[in-house]
Structure formats: structure tokens, C-alpha cells
Write a protein that holds these residues in place. Sequence first.
Motif: not given
Length: 262
Positions: A136-151
Motif C-alpha cells: 500500500i505504501a509503494v502504491l502511494e509513492d507511485l501515485g496510486f494511493g488508496l483512501d481507506l479512511a472515509r466512505c
Amino acid sequence: MQWTDEAIILGIRRHGETSVVAEVMTRARGRHLGLVRGGRSRALQPVLQPGNAVEVTWRARLDEHLGEFRMEPVELRAARLMETATAVYGVQAMAALLRLLPERDPHPHLYTSLSVILDHLHDPKDAGELFVRFEIAVLEDLGFGLDLARCAATGAREDLAFISPKSGRAVSRTAGLPYADRMFALPPFLALEGRAADRQSLEDALRMTGYFLHRHVYEPRGIEISAARNGFVQAAMKALGAARTMPEASSTGEKPIDILLP
């Protein structure tokens, strides 16, 4: 030019009869290559093993040159990492993930994460959870971060149960239930602080990160997901009593891939 930094060995390749080109992940300068003269000697071979921590000094006339490494051992983990399949494959899989990032691009948080995970690869449960967070951290750094904090639909932060395969955002149980068969289950250990991963949630999480890596990174670049990741996942699931044969992947993007590995 010269600098000294902490580093972890990712891999080596032969260069001439006695030397090697070493690939390391440094704390301050990201993934970096350098020539190690005499790297195939009996003295240096045990040091230049994947997973080992070293202090590296790099020298070159110009910044764009390959340059030379001088290395001093700090923590030799390699022998311990060879004791379990999850560790053997895990080191290789994380190195493959780091190679997706530009060389010499600093990612100090990934260096720290790599160091922590290397000390927990012997435990399949801990290794699986930490590996998912690393992906997930690598995806974030590649510009494809996941947003799992809110609906994504309501903005709510409670009772998050799904992940949209299109947006990579969390969806609450109420908003997502009508479309549950077209979304990923949100693993509880990713949604709730302090919640430990279990076998099913690890399987769900690895399926989800595998899908987003395939969709955003591997498929657009025309490359295959690393065989080491496949080996790591199968070893972790086997150790947790969940080994099974996975069906083939679909790359349509319309529904989640129903496997752990693309």
C-alpha cells in the motif's frame, strides 16, 4: 563526489571476474546501484546477501556515474532469512516492489518499513500484514494511493466494509451493500486501529493489493507481477493453513480479480 548512508542489500549482479554491481536501498537516497570491487571474494560474499544491513560509502567523479561502493556490515540477517519460505520470498518480493520506483529517489519511510519487515518475516501472520502495508505504501509513492479512511459515497468514517475497485476508496457497509459482489471486502486490520490480521483478512488484503498493482503498475508497463510475490503469498497462506489453487486472473477491471495474485 562522496556520501555515506545506512543501506539494506537488495541484490547483486556479476561484473567482470571479481567484482559485482550491488543494488541497495538507502535511508536518505533511495534505491542506488554501485560497483563493489572484489565483491565475489570470500570476505565480501557473506556481506552482500539480500536483507543484510550495511553502512555504505559511495564515491564517483560525477553524480550521474555508477560509482563505487565501500561497505561495512551492520546487521547480517541473511542466514536467518533463509530459514523460512516466507522470508526467502519476502525479501525478493519487496526488492521487486522497490524496483518500481525511480533509482536515487528518496523514500525514507520505505527504508524504515523494509527494515522492520525484515525482522518479522519468520512469522507468516506478521509478515503477511506488514507486507500488505508495504505494498500500500509503494502504491502511494507511485501515485496510486488508496483512501481507506472515509466512505467515498457518504464521507462517513464508521462501519467501512468495502473498497471500490475503480477508485481505490473505502465504502461504508450501508452504501456498498447493494454492490458488494462488485467490490473488495475491506480487511478489518486495515480499517480498525489495533485490529490484528487473521487468515481471511490477509487473503482479502493480498487479493486487493495484487489487483491494484496489476491494474495501475504492472499492466500499463507491460510487465508481470514478480514470481517472488506469488511465492511469498503461497508460503504465507500455506503456513496459515490456507493453501489452495487460485483461478486465472481477469484484466477487464470491471470486477475485482478473484485471486490473491494477478
